[in-house]
Write an enzyme that holds these catalytic residues in place. Structure first.
Site, mmCIF file in Angstrom:
data_model
loop_
_atom_site.group_PDB
_atom_site.id
_atom_site.type_symbol
_atom_site.label_atom_id
_atom_site.label_comp_id
_atom_site.label_asym_id
_atom_site.label_seq_id
_atom_site.Cartn_x
_atom_site.Cartn_y
_atom_site.Cartn_z
ATOM 1 N N TRP A 128 -14.509 30.775 109.518
ATOM 2 C CA TRP A 128 -15.907 31.230 109.510
ATOM 3 C C TRP A 128 -16.045 32.487 108.658
ATOM 4 C CZ3 TRP A 128 -15.948 30.261 115.401
ATOM 5 C CH2 TRP A 128 -16.561 29.053 115.683
ATOM 6 N N ALA B 84 -16.802 19.861 114.945
ATOM 7 C CA ALA B 84 -18.136 19.379 114.599
ATOM 8 C C ALA B 84 -19.032 20.495 114.058
ATOM 9 C CB ALA B 84 -18.790 18.740 115.829
ATOM 10 N N ASP B 85 -18.554 21.726 114.083
ATOM 11 C CA ASP B 85 -19.356 22.858 113.625
ATOM 12 C C ASP B 85 -19.541 22.810 112.104
ATOM 13 O OD1 ASP B 85 -20.362 25.760 114.443
ATOM 14 O OD2 ASP B 85 -19.256 25.942 112.566
ATOM 15 N N ILE B 86 -20.784 22.964 111.664
ATOM 16 C CA ILE B 86 -21.095 22.876 110.232
ATOM 17 C C ILE B 86 -20.372 23.971 109.448
ATOM 18 C CG2 ILE B 86 -22.919 22.978 108.507
ATOM 19 C CD1 ILE B 86 -22.939 20.426 110.182
ATOM 20 N N GLY B 87 -20.302 25.167 110.012
ATOM 21 C CA GLY B 87 -19.626 26.267 109.326
ATOM 22 C C GLY B 87 -18.149 25.985 109.103
#
Length: 289
Positions: A284, A242-245
């Protein structure tokens, strides 16, 4: 002053780790001299420990030194665990050479998972940082530590759980904390002081047990727990879909017009188990400036 050396078993990009650590204004780093000063909280004392790169990515060697002449073995073991020097990143590199991320791991070789310096400090940081943009997140955590923590030899120590548990919510509101975030930070610290939450015991449990236990605490959601598992405990196999990055990195890597769905990411990431944390960190890294 004492000094010891450690030779890591495989490739290790310490300079990249320094760049990540330098994002936090509370951490004292020197890119030119290639060192970081680590604040270490001992049972009845504290120490500032300098960790310095003496080698390169292919032949990583590190020196560890401190003016604190007691508990040297305890300090060195703590530092070794933070930087996870016993982890052979060559093995992880070889694993990913058999996956679709092979070129990414070839481009960013030896990317380690460096743990946060203290379990409690890490939990406070991820609670403070949740749902904030990075710049303001670090502004808020810096205000918190510089107001209630202590500085020693140029390094900042987070306030203890006892200190934070004694605060009034308005003390944090005055630093631009929201009312809810002030409550989450202080109330969680009170649980620790009251013995209802033992982070040391929690750190020994499997990921799902940690998610279940921390997830019951008001203000701590899945994102916060996953970040604590990854950066406080250094767990190998986490993938915050779910992390945008992560979504942006995979959009770029897969050459998509839109960000992929959480469901698609979770399904695909199973191919990168049991080293999904390294996939996440390398992804990332691929979109950092």
């Amino acid at each position: 002053m004492w000094k010891e050396y450690y030779h890591a078993p495989g490739m290790y990009d310490f300079d990249y780790s320094l760049r990540r650590l330098s994002m936090d204004p509370l951490i004292r780093t020197n890119m030119k001299e290639r060192y970081v000063d680590v604040p270490v909280r001992l049972e009845n004392d504290r120490a500032v420990v300098r960790v310095k790169a003496e080698g390169d990515i292919e032949k990583p060697v590190f020196s560890v030194m401190s003016d604190h002449n007691e508990e040297q073995d305890v300090i060195f073991e703590h530092i070794r665990n933070i930087f996870q020097w016993d982890k052979d990143l060559n093995d992880i590199h070889q694993f990913f050479q058999q996956t679709e991320l092979s070129m990414l791991f070839h481009q960013y070789q030896g990317t380690p998972i460096v743990r946060d310096f203290n379990l409690y400090d890490s939990l406070m940081k991820v609670i403070i940082h949740q749902q904030l943009n990075m710049k303001f997140a670090y502004t808020l955590s810096t205000r918190f530590v510089q107001t209630f923590g202590e500085e020693e030899d140029g390094s900042w120590f987070y306030p203890t759980p006892e200190k934070v548990a004694s605060l009034e919510y308005d003390y944090l509101r005055n630093l631009q904390f929201s009312q809810r975030k002030a409550e989450y930070v202080i109330d969680t610290s009170r649980l620790i002081v009251d013995g209802e939450l033992d982070l040391q015991k929690l750190s020994k449990l499997p990921n799902d047990e940690v998610l279940k236990t921390l997830g019951k605490i008001r203000g701590i959601g899945p994102w916060t727990v996953q970040n604590w598992l990854l950066f406080a405990l250094g767990r190998d196999d986490l993938f915050p879909a779910a992390d945008i990055g992560i979504q942006n990195a995979l959009k770029k890597w897969w050459q998509l017009d839109e960000k992929p769905s959480k469901k698609d990411i979770e399904k695909k990431s199973m191919e990168w188990s049991p080293f999904r944390s390294y996939a996440a960190l390398t992804l990332w890294r691929s979109i950092e400036g």
